[in-house]
Design a protein around this motif. Structure first.
Motif: not given
Ligand SMILES: [Zn+2]
Length: 490
Positions: A91, A144, A178-179, A205
């Motif tokens: 992501h 990330d 995603e977050e 991830d």
């Molecule tokens: Zn992540």
């Protein structure tokens, strides 16, 4: 074997000669602010990632679910003669970066000689002749989750420059939300199922194993949530005048909760484990083979005991009931000698294959009824209260099932073997992570197995201040992706 190690060396040489170039491109990617609630920032990230893919020959589309959501970037690189397609997920959005404690600006990538926590100093990497793999890049999303994006781009550059061609069709699916909990991912997947179709979904991830060893994970627990409200009198009562006569909802709730779970974590709801799919022999063996970090973690947390006899890794492969909180009355200076009108509890269930939120709801409500509770879905009126000795309101949060791919489907076997060849040692095989991700939705919608292949260092501070990526982890990921692409077959 011989040709693979030759390619491995070619990739490593390419990388050594292009370290500065790779880092420069990565830093450029990290300069894009990427909190998904800012649509302009997200659009600029999607564009940067799309451009980088197009430069490598990918066909690129931005996928949405029909709404104005942050898009998934889908890149497709078709390889003549290839019969298998591997979808690589990462992501490009990141957590907000407003936490206190950032040593440098989260959107100005900074290289340091090691971990900031250990007092590492800034490094002028552009002037340095060689890059030390122990150096780290500090920036939001360095680990990330933009590292896998850069690693894939550089892996393809390495293959092209060394005259090696992938043997599988490559799709990359880079999510932009995603977050924020991936609220549009399942819609995007179902709407574009055909475009995303493939044979294996590899998700990069999160961090590697705490031991520092490379791990693959094959599933995650699912979850669902439950809010319970237990009712007492319609107004707070004096405990001296009414105690022993008017039922206290705090005490009723405590009894109810104690009936749900024992002191060692076993869930006492009949039927709760009926759908649990047993771990296979291979999965059990893999759990046993994981490095033992339990003792150190227990000491760090000052745990006087752990629940049950299982290791941490085995415990999180089982379903769980956690009490998130209780709300009733007050304690300490605010304590009052009253019988309150209601008491509330909040519960989260962690599910394993093949439990479903619906079945958990059914067996929990049936059990409450067997225990003498009348279960309602909304606050009762006084007539309803007066007519029932024990009333509980149950409000369920929509959840999702767990996922576990297992080790034995042909694409998964091939991946394990290919990773082993690439890194020269068998990776740790983690049957499932304890946390929850909607992997079940991905696997069910796209009808292919999903395997997690994290590449970031364990101490990457993901989601916190001073998020970082150890540069050696980026190098290893480039080597790994490149070697998988020329080796993975089944
Ligand atoms: Zn992540």
């Amino acid at each position: 074997m011989g040709s693979r190690s030759v390619i491995g060396r070619q990739i490593a040489d390419y990388r050594a000669e292009h370290e500065h170039e790779i880092l420069a491109e990565f830093c450029e990617l990290l300069r894009h602010r990427n909190v998904a609630t800012n649509r302009q920032d997200i659009a600029s990230n999607a564009e940067a990632v799309s451009d980088a893919l197009r430069r490598r020959g990918f066909d690129v589309q931005l996928l949405d679910d029909g709404s104005d959501c942050p898009p998934c970037v889908l890149g497709e690189l078709t390889v003549p003669g290839a019969t298998r397609t591997v979808v690589f997920y990462a992501h490009y959005d990141g957590q907000p970066a407003d936490q206190p404690g950032w040593t440098t600006d989260p959107w100005t990538p900074t290289v340091r000689s090691g971990s900031t926590a250990a007092g590492a100093a800034d490094v002028d990497w552009q002037q340095a002749r060689t890059v030390d793999p122990e150096w780290r890049i500090y920036a939001r999303s360095a680990s990330d989750d933009k590292a896998p994006v850069q690693a894939m781009l550089s892996a393809l550059d390495a293959l092209r420059c060394t005259g090696n061609a992938p043997i599988v069709n490559i799709k990359v699916l880079y999510e932009g939300e995603e977050e924020q909990g991936s609220p549009h991912l399942s819609g995007i997947l179902s709407r574009h199922r055909e475009a995303i179709a493939g044979d294996l979904f590899v998700l990069s991830d999160g961090p590697q194993h705490p031991s520092g060893r490379f791990q693959l994970f094959f599933g995650v627990r699912g979850m669902t949530g439950l809010e319970l409200t237990v009712y007492g009198p319609t107004r707070p009562l004096h405990s001296g005048h009414f105690g022993n006569w008017a039922p206290n909802p705090a005490i009723m709730l405590v009894h109810l909760l104690a009936a749900l779970r024992d002191d060692d974590g076993a869930v006492l709801i009949p039927g709760f484990t009926a759908d649990v799919r047993d771990l296979t022999g291979a999965e059990r063996a893999a759990l046993t083979a994981l490095p033992g970090t339990d003792r150190a973690i227990a000491a760090e947390l000052a745990l006087g005991r752990t629940e049950g006899q299982d290791s941490l890794a085995a415990s999180i492969s089982r379903p769980a009931l956690n009490l998130r909180g209780i709300e009733v009355g007050a304690v300490g200076e605010r304590a009052a000698n009253t019988i309150d009108t209601r008491a509330r509890a909040s519960i989260d269930f962690r599910l394993v294959p093949d439990q479903t939120p619906d079945r958990i709801r059914d067996c929990t409500e049936r059990y409450l009824a067997d225990l003498g509770w009348t279960v309602v879905a909304a606050d009762p009126d006084t007539a309803t209260l007066a007519a029932h000795p024990r009333l509980v309101k149950a409000e369920w949060q929509s959840g999702y099932p767990a996922y576990r791919a297992g080790f034995d489907s042909p694409p998964v076997c091939a991946l394990i073997e290919s990773v082993t060849r690439a890194i020269g040692v068998e990776p740790l095989l983690v049957p499932m992570l304890g946390g929850s991700l909607p992997l079940h939705t991905i696997a069910a919608t796209l009808a292919m197995p999903v395997v997690g292949m994290p590449i970031a260092n364990y101490d990457n501070n993901q989601h916190g201040a001073n998020e970082n990526l150890r540069i050696g982890n980026l190098w290893a990921a480039i080597d790994l992706y490149a070697q998988l692409l020329v080796d993975l077959s089944w």
